[in-house]
Design an enzyme around this catalytic site. Structure first.
Site, PDB file in Angstrom:
ATOM      1  N   SER A 114       0.786  -1.224   0.000  1.00  0.00           N
ATOM      2  CA  SER A 114       0.000   0.000   0.000  1.00  0.00           C
ATOM      3  C   SER A 114       0.824   1.284   0.000  1.00  0.00           C
ATOM      4  CB  SER A 114      -0.953  -0.025   1.177  1.00  0.00           C
ATOM      5  OG  SER A 114      -1.872   1.005   1.074  1.00  0.00           O
ATOM      6  N   HIS A 115       0.743   2.051   1.080  1.00  0.00           N
ATOM      7  CA  HIS A 115       1.415   3.352   1.147  1.00  0.00           C
ATOM      8  C   HIS A 115       2.860   3.234   1.614  1.00  0.00           C
ATOM      9  CE1 HIS A 115      -0.310   2.342   4.995  1.00  0.00           C
ATOM     10  NE2 HIS A 115       0.699   2.984   5.533  1.00  0.00           N
ATOM     11  N   ASP A 128      -2.260   6.907  -3.099  1.00  0.00           N
ATOM     12  CA  ASP A 128      -1.124   6.168  -2.531  1.00  0.00           C
ATOM     13  C   ASP A 128      -0.669   5.054  -3.478  1.00  0.00           C
ATOM     14  OD1 ASP A 128      -3.189   4.333  -2.130  1.00  0.00           O
ATOM     15  OD2 ASP A 128      -2.327   3.589  -0.259  1.00  0.00           O
ATOM     16  N   ASP A 186      -1.075   1.851  -3.791  1.00  0.00           N
ATOM     17  CA  ASP A 186      -2.040   0.923  -4.378  1.00  0.00           C
ATOM     18  C   ASP A 186      -3.378   1.583  -4.700  1.00  0.00           C
ATOM     19  OD1 ASP A 186      -2.744   1.146  -1.688  1.00  0.00           O
ATOM     20  OD2 ASP A 186      -3.678  -0.841  -1.676  1.00  0.00           O
ATOM     21  N   ASP A 220      -5.756   3.117  -3.086  1.00  0.00           N
ATOM     22  CA  ASP A 220      -6.994   3.122  -2.293  1.00  0.00           C
ATOM     23  C   ASP A 220      -7.110   4.358  -1.414  1.00  0.00           C
ATOM     24  OD1 ASP A 220      -5.006   2.278  -0.590  1.00  0.00           O
ATOM     25  OD2 ASP A 220      -6.072   0.517   0.166  1.00  0.00           O
ATOM     26  N   ARG A 221      -6.030   5.158  -1.336  1.00  0.00           N
ATOM     27  CA  ARG A 221      -6.094   6.391  -0.543  1.00  0.00           C
ATOM     28  C   ARG A 221      -6.095   7.604  -1.452  1.00  0.00           C
ATOM     29  NH1 ARG A 221      -2.343   6.151   4.721  1.00  0.00           N
ATOM     30  NH2 ARG A 221      -2.809   4.036   5.383  1.00  0.00           N
ATOM     31  N   LYS A 269     -11.344   0.641  -0.014  1.00  0.00           N
ATOM     32  CA  LYS A 269     -11.430   2.085  -0.196  1.00  0.00           C
ATOM     33  C   LYS A 269     -10.875   2.436  -1.568  1.00  0.00           C
ATOM     34  CE  LYS A 269      -7.260   2.943   2.650  1.00  0.00           C
ATOM     35  NZ  LYS A 269      -6.987   1.666   3.316  1.00  0.00           N
TER      36      LYS A 269
HETATM   37  C1  VG1 Z   1      -3.145   2.431   8.420  1.00  0.00           C
HETATM   38  C2  VG1 Z   1      -4.306   3.392   8.620  1.00  0.00           C
HETATM   39  C3  VG1 Z   1      -5.622   2.669   8.455  1.00  0.00           C
HETATM   40  C4  VG1 Z   1      -5.659   1.956   7.087  1.00  0.00           C
HETATM   41  C5  VG1 Z   1      -4.448   1.062   6.939  1.00  0.00           C
HETATM   42  C6  VG1 Z   1      -4.367   0.413   5.582  1.00  0.00           C
HETATM   43  O1  VG1 Z   1      -3.178   1.441   9.408  1.00  0.00           O
HETATM   44  O2  VG1 Z   1      -4.246   3.996   9.899  1.00  0.00           O
HETATM   45  O3  VG1 Z   1      -6.684   3.576   8.587  1.00  0.00           O
HETATM   46  O4  VG1 Z   1      -6.816   1.183   6.966  1.00  0.00           O
HETATM   47  O5  VG1 Z   1      -3.255   1.812   7.141  1.00  0.00           O
HETATM   48  O6  VG1 Z   1      -4.333   1.376   4.569  1.00  0.00           O
HETATM   49  P1  VG1 Z   1      -2.238   1.468  10.708  1.00  0.00           P
HETATM   50  O7  VG1 Z   1      -2.544   0.168  11.402  1.00  0.00           O
HETATM   51  O8  VG1 Z   1      -0.836   1.624  10.238  1.00  0.00           O
HETATM   52  O9  VG1 Z   1      -2.666   2.671  11.482  1.00  0.00           O
HETATM   53  V1  VG1 Z   1      -3.624   0.946   3.094  1.00  0.00           V
HETATM   54  O10 VG1 Z   1      -3.798   2.243   2.086  1.00  0.00           O
HETATM   55  O11 VG1 Z   1      -2.096   0.657   3.695  1.00  0.00           O
HETATM   56  O12 VG1 Z   1      -4.252  -0.459   2.665  1.00  0.00           O
HETATM   57 CO    CO Z   2      -3.265   1.837   0.236  1.00  0.00          CO
END
Ligand code: VG1
Ligand code: CO
Length: 536
Positions: free
Chosen positions: A116-117, A272, A274, A276-277, A371
């Site tokens: 993801s990010h 981001d 992937d 979704d953000r 998302k």
């Molecule tokens: C973070 C965010 C959370 C989100 C998750 C996955 O998690 O706070 O809101 O759902 O990333 O996002 P954490 O446990 O690091 O706070 V993504 O865009 O990485 O799938």
């Molecule tokens: Co993501």
């Protein structure tokens, strides 16, 4: 071609977090590390009584997704899966586009190869999100079972062919990731109005951060909506994101953020790794994600897909209560879930909500189970085009009507894990009700346990919430997506109805409270003089 059994040994550290299993890329590349997790995921679904005929594999294009595709296909086919749908030959597609394919083609689940990010490349992170047949992330009952399985796994199934040959098996089909997704978006939003908005001379920037959304953004914003090609920035996906940390927020997309604060365009946005953000920016104006969800809720009827209204909305508990105020004024139900998109799935499946979001730059709706960055951006374009208002006007009007929720999120990334765990354990049992800190008096501290209102599943200790007598809400938890040390997440909100204060930057407004929160949690006592690495 025959099925073979490959002997393996368990790894200790394969517990999926907030969004799948995430580790440093080098950890993932240890022999059998990926294979074990893939086999464990498939075994658990089978043991759960699910018949697995078809499976989707996609990814955000990060290294070494393409290189491990053949290995994954071999395990899937050896386990009896008859059809493997691969999303994009290069394995580059946004998570929401992959989720759409899982659902649209009635498949039994999928893997999304993404962290993801998190940064990518050989020195970055890699990950796998395990998806269910509804196109959403596996719920905790499944991920816990997968973790248990990884602790005892002795062998995995594969085929006696090369990884290369696996790519051309008759069971494998390659899908264009962009068309289905772009068609879906076009079916939901008022593309005519958005086209006119661009034609009227409004300016736009989209920052793909060298990651998976570039090609979809060009198709949707340029080819279908008439935006200029040069407005789509960093649009060629790279397998290490060009060294960029692909997290769209004021900290990690600082240059872009600063350009927008200097008036680069009427509307700016970013996604981001992937996809979704999203981050939403007006001309010299920053929209925090919590307010973003509130605005989407307020104006949902302008979006053709939602023209008949919503049944309810949901936000994760650390997200500000901005949306609650809007939703209540519209007579809509609001649900508060733990962090992680998977907790929205049952509410979406049951039709109790149609829009939801998290403070971490993510919103989405009931049409898929992830998302969706581009969805949120189109939602805003749709609102801008149909109201004729600017981003700033929309947000200020909402503050004037409902009051402003000042909100900030502070992350302390990559801190000492033992100390962070101690902080967490201490806070869970701390007895601070009635205690005074400066001008603030704690009215209630509670550990947030969640019972899913649809299926009754219980998820314990998802964070600690602290309320003060004058409407400050503090939320604290440890991140479940980091790969090095631990990450503390701290969230603070305060309701304000004095309009003369609405223009203050949130960070400044919350400054005094923040200092006290540091004290309440005892962060300095445990860690010494550390500062948050990201404030959003
Ligand atoms: C973070 C965010 C959370 C989100 C998750 C996955 O998690 O706070 O809101 O759902 O990333 O996002 P954490 O446990 O690091 O706070 V993504 O865009 O990485 O799938
Ligand atoms: Co993501």
């Amino acid at each position: 071609m025959t099925v073979i059994k490959v002997e393996t040994k368990p790894f200790e550290n394969q517990k999926p977090g907030t969004g799948g299993l995430r580790k440093q890329t080098k950890v993932f590349m240890e022999p059998n590390y990926l294979e074990n997790f893939v086999q464990a995921s498939v075994s658990v679904r089978k043991n759960n009584g699910d018949i697995l005929n078809s499976w989707v594999v996609g990814g955000d294009g990060r290294y070494p997704g393409k290189q491990v595709l053949g290995k994954i296909i071999k395990i899937l086919v050896a386990n009896g899966i008859k059809k493997v749908l691969v999303v994009g030959r290069d394995l580059i597609a946004p998570t929401p586009a992959i989720s759409n394919i899982i659902k649209k083609y009635n498949t039994d689940g999928g893997f999304i190869l993404s962290a993801s990010h998190n940064p990518g490349g050989i020195n970055g992170d890699f990950g796998i999100k395990v998806e269910m047949s509804n196109g959403g992330g596996a719920p905790e009952v499944i991920t816990n079972a997968i973790y248990d399985e990884t602790k005892v796994i002795k062998e995995y199934l594969s085929l006696d062919i090369s990884d290369e040959d696996a790519l051309n098996l008759p069971e494998v089909e390659y899908l264009d990731p962009i068309k289905d997704y772009a068609d879906l978006m076009e079916s939901m939003f008022d593309f005519d109005a958005i086209r006119d908005w661009f034609k009227a001379g409004h300016t736009f920037r989209f920052n793909a951060m060298n990651a998976s959304t570039g090609p979809s953004a060009v198709e949707i914003f340029v080819n279908r909506l008439g935006a200029k090609r040069e407005w789509i920035l960093n649009s060629i996906p790279m397998d290490d994101f060009g060294g960029v940390h692909p997290e769209p927020n004021p900290t990690y997309a600082k240059d872009f953020f600063d350009d927008m604060m200097n008036g680069m365009a009427d509307f700016g946005c970013a996604c981001d790794g992937d996809g979704d953000r999203n981050m939403i920016l007006g001309n010299k104006f920053y929209v925090i994600p919590s307010d973003c969800l509130a605005i989407m809720t307020k104006y949902h009827k302008l979006v053709p897909y939602y023209k008949n209204g919503l049944s309810g909305v949901a936000r994760s508990i650390p997200t500000s209560s901005s949306v609650d105020r809007v939703a209540k004024s519209m007579g809509l139900d609001v649900y508060n879930t733990p962090t992680g998109w998977k907790f929205f799935a049952s509410l979406l499946d049951a039709g109790k909500i149609n829009l939801c979001g998290e403070e971490s730059f993510g919103q989405g709706g009931d049409y898929i189970r992830e998302k969706d960055g581009i969805f949120a951006i189109l939602f805003w374009l749709n609102i801008l085009a149909r109201t004729g208002k600017t981003v700033e006007e929309l947000v200020r009007e909402m503050w004037n009507e409902n009051g402003r929720i000042f909100y900030s999120q502070y992350s302390y990334e990559g801190v000492d894990k033992e100390k962070a765990t101690k902080l967490w354990e201490d806070m869970k049992v701390a007895n601070i009700d009635g205690k005074k800190y400066g001008n603030f008096e704690i009215s209630k501290k509670e550990v947030f346990d969640y019972t899913d209102p649809v299926n009754g599943e219980v998820s314990k200790a998802q964070g600690v919430q602290i309320l003060t007598k004058d409407n400050v809400r503090i939320f604290f938890r440890l991140s479940g997506t980091g790969t090095v040390g631990a990450t503390i997440r701290l969230y603070i909100e305060k309701y304000e109805n004095d309009a003369s204060k609405f223009s203050l930057p949130a960070r400044e407004y919350l400054k005094d409270i923040y200092v006290l929160v540091d004290e309440i949690l005892g962060i300095k006592e445990i860690f010494g003089d550390i500062k948050p690495s990201a404030i959003n």
